[in-house]
Structure formats: structure tokens, C-alpha cells
Motif scaffolding. Structure first.
Motif, mmCIF file in Angstrom:
data_model
loop_
_atom_site.group_PDB
_atom_site.id
_atom_site.type_symbol
_atom_site.label_atom_id
_atom_site.label_comp_id
_atom_site.label_asym_id
_atom_site.label_seq_id
_atom_site.Cartn_x
_atom_site.Cartn_y
_atom_site.Cartn_z
ATOM 1 N N ARG A 161 0.830 -1.205 0.000
ATOM 2 C CA ARG A 161 0.000 0.000 0.000
ATOM 3 C C ARG A 161 0.866 1.257 0.000
ATOM 4 O O ARG A 161 0.619 2.201 -0.752
ATOM 5 C CB ARG A 161 -0.939 -0.014 1.203
ATOM 6 N N ALA A 162 1.924 1.261 0.823
ATOM 7 C CA ALA A 162 2.822 2.420 0.881
ATOM 8 C C ALA A 162 3.518 2.646 -0.460
ATOM 9 O O ALA A 162 3.617 3.785 -0.929
ATOM 10 C CB ALA A 162 3.858 2.237 1.995
ATOM 11 N N LEU A 163 3.967 1.570 -1.092
ATOM 12 C CA LEU A 163 4.621 1.708 -2.390
ATOM 13 C C LEU A 163 3.628 2.194 -3.445
ATOM 14 O O LEU A 163 3.942 3.089 -4.235
ATOM 15 C CB LEU A 163 5.262 0.388 -2.817
ATOM 16 N N GLY A 164 2.424 1.643 -3.446
ATOM 17 C CA GLY A 164 1.399 2.081 -4.400
ATOM 18 C C GLY A 164 1.038 3.545 -4.211
ATOM 19 O O GLY A 164 0.881 4.289 -5.188
ATOM 20 N N ASP A 165 0.914 3.975 -2.953
ATOM 21 C CA ASP A 165 0.605 5.383 -2.672
ATOM 22 C C ASP A 165 1.740 6.288 -3.128
ATOM 23 O O ASP A 165 1.509 7.362 -3.683
ATOM 24 C CB ASP A 165 0.337 5.596 -1.180
ATOM 25 N N TRP A 166 2.976 5.855 -2.902
ATOM 26 C CA TRP A 166 4.128 6.653 -3.323
ATOM 27 C C TRP A 166 4.162 6.765 -4.853
ATOM 28 O O TRP A 166 4.351 7.847 -5.401
ATOM 29 C CB TRP A 166 5.432 6.042 -2.788
ATOM 30 N N LEU A 167 3.952 5.655 -5.549
ATOM 31 C CA LEU A 167 3.947 5.673 -7.011
ATOM 32 C C LEU A 167 2.849 6.576 -7.561
ATOM 33 O O LEU A 167 3.035 7.238 -8.586
ATOM 34 C CB LEU A 167 3.774 4.251 -7.562
ATOM 35 N N ALA A 168 1.709 6.622 -6.885
ATOM 36 C CA ALA A 168 0.575 7.432 -7.359
ATOM 37 C C ALA A 168 0.946 8.907 -7.489
ATOM 38 O O ALA A 168 0.399 9.606 -8.347
ATOM 39 C CB ALA A 168 -0.616 7.271 -6.418
ATOM 40 N N GLN A 169 1.871 9.381 -6.670
ATOM 41 C CA GLN A 169 2.290 10.786 -6.733
ATOM 42 C C GLN A 169 2.907 11.153 -8.076
ATOM 43 O O GLN A 169 2.905 12.311 -8.470
ATOM 44 C CB GLN A 169 3.344 11.083 -5.667
ATOM 45 N N TYR A 170 3.469 10.167 -8.766
ATOM 46 C CA TYR A 170 4.232 10.403 -9.987
ATOM 47 C C TYR A 170 3.549 9.861 -11.239
ATOM 48 O O TYR A 170 4.090 9.986 -12.333
ATOM 49 C CB TYR A 170 5.624 9.771 -9.850
ATOM 50 N N MET A 171 2.378 9.276 -11.070
ATOM 51 C CA MET A 171 1.693 8.610 -12.170
ATOM 52 C C MET A 171 0.917 9.615 -13.015
ATOM 53 O O MET A 171 0.308 10.547 -12.494
ATOM 54 C CB MET A 171 0.733 7.578 -11.577
ATOM 55 N N CYS A 172 0.934 9.411 -14.305
ATOM 56 C CA CYS A 172 0.144 10.228 -15.221
ATOM 57 C C CYS A 172 -1.338 10.043 -14.940
ATOM 58 O O CYS A 172 -1.776 8.950 -14.575
ATOM 59 C CB CYS A 172 0.397 9.813 -16.666
ATOM 60 N N ALA A 173 -2.100 11.095 -15.133
ATOM 61 C CA ALA A 173 -3.553 10.998 -15.007
ATOM 62 C C ALA A 173 -4.064 9.951 -15.992
ATOM 63 O O ALA A 173 -3.571 9.851 -17.114
ATOM 64 C CB ALA A 173 -4.186 12.361 -15.281
ATOM 65 N N ASN A 200 19.899 5.193 -13.716
ATOM 66 C CA ASN A 200 19.324 3.990 -14.317
ATOM 67 C C ASN A 200 19.392 2.787 -13.368
ATOM 68 O O ASN A 200 19.670 1.669 -13.770
ATOM 69 C CB ASN A 200 19.999 3.672 -15.652
ATOM 70 N N MET A 201 19.140 3.058 -12.080
ATOM 71 C CA MET A 201 19.100 2.012 -11.063
ATOM 72 C C MET A 201 17.956 1.058 -11.401
ATOM 73 O O MET A 201 16.964 1.453 -11.992
ATOM 74 C CB MET A 201 18.859 2.672 -9.700
ATOM 75 N N ARG A 202 18.100 -0.178 -11.029
ATOM 76 C CA ARG A 202 17.009 -1.126 -11.238
ATOM 77 C C ARG A 202 15.774 -0.588 -10.525
ATOM 78 O O ARG A 202 15.850 -0.068 -9.421
ATOM 79 C CB ARG A 202 17.386 -2.499 -10.727
ATOM 80 N N TRP A 203 14.614 -0.724 -11.170
ATOM 81 C CA TRP A 203 13.418 -0.026 -10.707
ATOM 82 C C TRP A 203 12.989 -0.417 -9.309
ATOM 83 O O TRP A 203 12.642 0.442 -8.499
ATOM 84 C CB TRP A 203 12.281 -0.209 -11.715
ATOM 85 N N LYS A 204 12.991 -1.697 -8.990
ATOM 86 C CA LYS A 204 12.540 -2.111 -7.664
ATOM 87 C C LYS A 204 13.437 -1.500 -6.589
ATOM 88 O O LYS A 204 12.947 -0.962 -5.593
ATOM 89 C CB LYS A 204 12.541 -3.637 -7.559
ATOM 90 N N LYS A 205 14.719 -1.561 -6.815
ATOM 91 C CA LYS A 205 15.668 -0.957 -5.856
ATOM 92 C C LYS A 205 15.427 0.550 -5.771
ATOM 93 O O LYS A 205 15.408 1.124 -4.676
ATOM 94 C CB LYS A 205 17.109 -1.242 -6.272
ATOM 95 N N PHE A 206 15.245 1.200 -6.906
ATOM 96 C CA PHE A 206 14.999 2.640 -6.928
ATOM 97 C C PHE A 206 13.747 2.983 -6.126
ATOM 98 O O PHE A 206 13.755 3.906 -5.304
ATOM 99 C CB PHE A 206 14.871 3.117 -8.382
ATOM 100 N N PHE A 207 12.657 2.249 -6.356
ATOM 101 C CA PHE A 207 11.412 2.519 -5.634
ATOM 102 C C PHE A 207 11.626 2.430 -4.130
ATOM 103 O O PHE A 207 11.221 3.320 -3.377
ATOM 104 C CB PHE A 207 10.310 1.518 -6.009
ATOM 105 N N TYR A 208 12.232 1.335 -3.703
ATOM 106 C CA TYR A 208 12.390 1.127 -2.269
ATOM 107 C C TYR A 208 13.329 2.161 -1.645
ATOM 108 O O TYR A 208 13.086 2.615 -0.526
ATOM 109 C CB TYR A 208 12.835 -0.310 -1.974
ATOM 110 N N ARG A 209 14.353 2.544 -2.354
ATOM 111 C CA ARG A 209 15.239 3.609 -1.833
ATOM 112 C C ARG A 209 14.478 4.917 -1.689
ATOM 113 O O ARG A 209 14.622 5.618 -0.693
ATOM 114 C CB ARG A 209 16.430 3.812 -2.769
ATOM 115 N N GLN A 210 13.666 5.260 -2.674
ATOM 116 C CA GLN A 210 12.922 6.516 -2.634
ATOM 117 C C GLN A 210 11.871 6.507 -1.528
ATOM 118 O O GLN A 210 11.698 7.503 -0.821
ATOM 119 C CB GLN A 210 12.270 6.795 -3.994
ATOM 120 N N VAL A 211 11.149 5.407 -1.375
ATOM 121 C CA VAL A 211 10.145 5.308 -0.311
ATOM 122 C C VAL A 211 10.822 5.410 1.049
ATOM 123 O O VAL A 211 10.351 6.112 1.939
ATOM 124 C CB VAL A 211 9.318 4.006 -0.432
ATOM 125 N N CYS A 212 11.950 4.733 1.187
ATOM 126 C CA CYS A 212 12.690 4.777 2.450
ATOM 127 C C CYS A 212 13.154 6.202 2.747
ATOM 128 O O CYS A 212 13.018 6.686 3.872
ATOM 129 C CB CYS A 212 13.881 3.827 2.375
#
Length: 181
Positions: free
Chosen positions: A80-92, A141-153
Motif C-alpha cells: 500500500r505504501a509503495l502504491g501510494d508513493w507511485l501514485a504521486q508520480y503517475m500520469c492521469a 538507471n538504477m534497477r526499478w525495484k531498488k529505486f522505488f524502495y530507496r525513494q520510499v525509504c
């Protein structure tokens, strides 16, 4: 959610990517929990919106879905936290792509593999089309999963103390976690 005018996007519009991910799931080529990690009503609405019939799944795919759902259940706050974080950057108009990517990020393989995509480059195309601001943020160009988790953290704690899921057992761990210069 950001505005991403289609005439400025180098990639495909969000519905094309959503259709692709749903088709991958229906064909058994993606690794999502049951209903792709969405509530059943949202899953049915997505299928209706994309004009794809989810139909009955084979017994093998149902077992796979159920097992992945069971494993994901204990990680719902994280998803849920990752999905909420991604929503901030998602196109309408790209909803529920943030939830699908979050659910697939709990998988055991590279994100592009769990989404059923052909390559990491294809995942970058999806990100460019639907999350262009994140592509800009991921300059290394960090691997996406690692990038997501670093940014959320970083957003939650202000420092990078979190680790990506399932990385300890990955054969490419060293290339992702090599000491930074």
C-alpha cells in the motif's frame, strides 16, 4: 498525479500498458497475486475498461494466484505504501498502474519479469509513458525495484536504511548493490 499529455510522451498511453499487463496476467506470463493484487471489483472494472475478458483461469494459474496472494497478505502495508508513493508520480488516467506495479514489486524476480514484460528496456518504456518524472529522478538507471524502495525509504526516514525485497536471493545482487563511488 501528474498530467502527461499523450503528444509529449515517447511511449504508449497508459491504457495500452494496462492492457498489456492484464493480458500478460491472463496468459500466465506475469506473477501477480489473485486479481493482480486489486480488490475484485476494481479488477473486474479494469477488465471491463480494457475490454478484456478475465474468464476462468486454469487450475495451475489459480494455484499460483492464491499462493502469491497468501505471500503478499503479510506485506500489505508495504504494498500500500509503495502504491501510494507511485501514485504521486503517475500520469492521469493510468490508474491502477501504481497498484499493479506495487503488487508485482513484491515478487521474487526482476520487476520486468514479474510484470511479464520482455526486458528491462520495456519496463523503462512503461515508466517513461506512465511515470516520466520517476524516469528523470532515476538518473543513474538504477534497477526499478531498488529505486522505488530507496525513494520510499528516503521519504519515510530521510535516510537509506531500507532494503529491497527478495534481493538477498537474487543472482544479480552484486551488480545492484555494488559499493557506490
Amino acid at each position: 498525479m501528474g498530467a502527461c499529455p499523450a503528444n509529449k510522451l515517447p511511449g504508449a498511453p497508459p491504457d495500452i500498458w494496462l492492457r498489456r499487463l492484464l493480458a500478460n496476467h491472463l496468459a500466465g506470463g506475469a506473477r501477480f497475486p489473485a486479481a493482480m493484487g486489486l480488490p475484485p471489483g476494481q479488477y473486474r472494472e479494469l477488465a471491463r475498461r480494457l475490454r478484456l475478458d478475465p474468464g476462468p483461469r486454469s487450475a495451475v494459474l489459480q494455484q499460483q494466484d492464491a499462493l502469491l496472494a497468501l505471500l503478499a497478505r503479510t506485506r500489505q502495508p508495504e504494498c500500500r505504501a509503495l502504491g501510494d508513493w507511485l501514485a504521486q508520480y503517475m500520469c492521469a488516467g493510468a490508474e491502477p498502474l501504481n497498484r499493479l506495479i506495487a503488487a508485482a514489486s513484491l515478487g521474487f524476480n526482476h520487476l520486468w519479469q514479474d510484470l511479464g514484460l520482455a526486458s528491462r528496456g520495456e519496463l523503462r518504456e512503461l515508466m517513461q509513458a506512465c511515470f516520466p518524472e520517476l524516469v528523470v529522478m532515476n538518473q543513474g538507471n538504477m534497477r526499478w525495484k531498488k529505486f522505488f524502495y530507496r525513494q520510499v525509504c528516503l521519504a519515510e526516514t530521510g535516510e537509506v536504511t531500507c532494503r529491497s525485497p527478495s534481493c538477498d536471493s537474487c543472482c544479480e545482487r552484486e551488480s545492484c548493490f555494488a559499493p557506490e563511488d
